[in-house]
Enzyme design. Structure first.
Site, PDB file in Angstrom:
ATOM      1  N   ASP A   1     -26.667  -9.161   3.525  1.00  0.00           N
ATOM      2  CA  ASP A   1     -25.528  -8.916   4.413  1.00  0.00           C
ATOM      3  C   ASP A   1     -24.597 -10.129   4.457  1.00  0.00           C
ATOM      4  OD1 ASP A   1     -24.019  -7.470   6.139  1.00  0.00           O
ATOM      5  OD2 ASP A   1     -25.476  -7.445   7.772  1.00  0.00           O
TER       6      ASP A   1
ATOM      7  N   GLU B   1     -25.264   5.454   4.581  1.00  0.00           N
ATOM      8  CA  GLU B   1     -24.177   5.317   5.562  1.00  0.00           C
ATOM      9  C   GLU B   1     -22.964   4.578   4.974  1.00  0.00           C
ATOM     10  OE1 GLU B   1     -27.490   4.599   6.386  1.00  0.00           O
ATOM     11  OE2 GLU B   1     -27.609   6.591   7.276  1.00  0.00           O
ATOM     12  N   ASN B   2     -23.167   3.861   3.875  1.00  0.00           N
ATOM     13  CA  ASN B   2     -22.059   3.070   3.315  1.00  0.00           C
ATOM     14  C   ASN B   2     -20.903   3.937   2.781  1.00  0.00           C
ATOM     15  OD1 ASN B   2     -24.134   0.321   2.076  1.00  0.00           O
ATOM     16  ND2 ASN B   2     -22.969   0.492   3.971  1.00  0.00           N
TER      17      ASN B   2
HETATM   18  C1  FPP Z   1     -23.333  -5.925   2.958  1.00  0.00           C
HETATM   19  O1  FPP Z   1     -22.298  -6.848   3.191  1.00  0.00           O
HETATM   20  C2  FPP Z   1     -23.490  -5.692   1.534  1.00  0.00           C
HETATM   21  C3  FPP Z   1     -23.360  -4.500   0.905  1.00  0.00           C
HETATM   22  C4  FPP Z   1     -23.073  -3.239   1.618  1.00  0.00           C
HETATM   23  C5  FPP Z   1     -23.452  -4.384  -0.550  1.00  0.00           C
HETATM   24  C6  FPP Z   1     -24.452  -5.270  -1.229  1.00  0.00           C
HETATM   25  C7  FPP Z   1     -24.084  -5.356  -2.645  1.00  0.00           C
HETATM   26  C8  FPP Z   1     -24.204  -6.452  -3.437  1.00  0.00           C
HETATM   27  C9  FPP Z   1     -24.855  -7.700  -3.020  1.00  0.00           C
HETATM   28  C10 FPP Z   1     -23.647  -6.481  -4.800  1.00  0.00           C
HETATM   29  C11 FPP Z   1     -24.116  -5.502  -5.771  1.00  0.00           C
HETATM   30  C12 FPP Z   1     -25.579  -5.342  -5.883  1.00  0.00           C
HETATM   31  C13 FPP Z   1     -26.213  -5.104  -7.043  1.00  0.00           C
HETATM   32  C14 FPP Z   1     -27.620  -4.636  -7.022  1.00  0.00           C
HETATM   33  C15 FPP Z   1     -25.560  -5.301  -8.334  1.00  0.00           C
HETATM   34  P1  FPP Z   1     -21.064  -6.428   4.091  1.00  0.00           P
HETATM   35  O2  FPP Z   1     -19.991  -5.889   3.223  1.00  0.00           O
HETATM   36  O3  FPP Z   1     -21.518  -5.492   5.171  1.00  0.00           O
HETATM   37  O4  FPP Z   1     -20.652  -7.805   4.704  1.00  0.00           O
HETATM   38  P2  FPP Z   1     -19.901  -8.033   6.108  1.00  0.00           P
HETATM   39  O5  FPP Z   1     -20.836  -7.523   7.162  1.00  0.00           O
HETATM   40  O6  FPP Z   1     -19.712  -9.508   6.158  1.00  0.00           O
HETATM   41  O7  FPP Z   1     -18.616  -7.267   6.021  1.00  0.00           O
END
Ligand code: FPP
Length: 254
Positions: free
Chosen positions: A34, A81-82
């Site tokens: 996260d 949920e994303n």
């Molecule tokens: C949460 O951060 C992260 C995600 C929803 C996506 C995770 C994806 C990756 C690390 C990259 C791709 C993965 C692979 C396996 C290639 P957020 O966007 O919720 O952060 P925030 O809360 O600061 O907005």
């Protein structure tokens, strides 16, 4: 093996163990990666560059966990949920995931990692589904760490799917009520081939479960940090494991 320098400095006079105990490495680590968005925002960068940096960090952490002897690493890349996120972000994330899956042997796993994807794969774009099949096939005989990427994954969705499968078996007369126990149920989950996580790492200061591995984390030890995922380094993995090694795991016993 790298050591977490802060820990080293603060504790060396107290006679406490310094560094990770190689005899007590968690078999399975789950991670909620996260903070990619906030990392990008602080740098006035587009959000996707936060996710891209997050995937670079993942590559480093997979190799490090493999070196430590961790057998399974399960990372939350996209939840059920994303899909509620803005279309632009979802599209860019799907493009990034496709790119990384196409080069997964180099970009995610490293030479010996076995790569698997857990989640509702049929709900993903067809080009991603095809890449998943390819990467699972070409890495299936590898002997190193098993990297499980949770994609279109939701813990509740997974449990509902398992129930449906069992009901179908019952309707066909394949099983009876008293055949169903925890072990039988667990074999119907996306994670049927691995042990439950020993340790959950969640970055960026959030302390929620977020529908991640709900069944599997009944006795998992949690470790949280305020550090954003793209700022995570091997030293923080050491810190999480050292904290885990201090815990007394009783699994409900005494
Ligand atoms: C949460 O951060 C992260 C995600 C929803 C996506 C995770 C994806 C990756 C690390 C990259 C791709 C993965 C692979 C396996 C290639 P957020 O966007 O919720 O952060 P925030 O809360 O600061 O907005």
């Amino acid at each position: 093996m790298s050591l977490f320098k802060g820990f080293l400095k603060n504790n060396k006079d107290k006679g406490e163990r310094i560094g990770v105990d190689p005899q007590n490495i968690p078999t399975h680590i789950a991670i909620i990666m996260d903070g990619n968005g906030r990392w990008a925002k602080r740098r006035k960068l587009p959000k996707i560059l936060g996710h891209r940096e997050g995937s670079n960090v993942l590559k480093k952490i997979v190799r490090y966990c493999d070196k430590l002897g961790v057998k399974y690493l399960t990372v939350y890349a996209f939840s059920t949920e994303n899909w509620k996120r803005p279309k632009k972000e979802v599209d860019e994330l799907m493009d990034l995931l496709l790119e990384k899956l196409k080069n997964a042997e180099k970009e995610l796993g490293g030479d010996q990692a076995k790569i698997r994807v857990i989640g509702n794969i049929k709900g993903l774009p067809i080009d991603i589904q095809n890449e998943i099949k390819r990467v699972e096939r070409v890495t299936s005989q590898n002997s190193g760490i098993c990297l499980n990427i949770a994609l279109n994954y939701g813990g509740r969705d997974e449990i509902v799917n398992a129930v449906k499968e069992i009901v179908t078996e019952a309707e066909k007369g394949i099983i009876k009520n008293d055949h169903i126990d925890e072990e039988y149920f667990a074999k119907k989950l996306y994670t049927w081939y691995m042990p439950d996580p020993d340790l959950l790492i969640r970055t960026s200061g959030e302390k929620r479960h977020s529908n991640y591995l709900l069944w599997q984390m009944a006795y998992t030890e949690f470790w949280y940090t305020d550090v954003l995922w793209p700022d995570i380094s091997e030293a923080y993995i050491d810190e999480a494991i050292m904290e885990y090694q201090k815990r007394n795991r009783r699994f409900g016993g005494v």
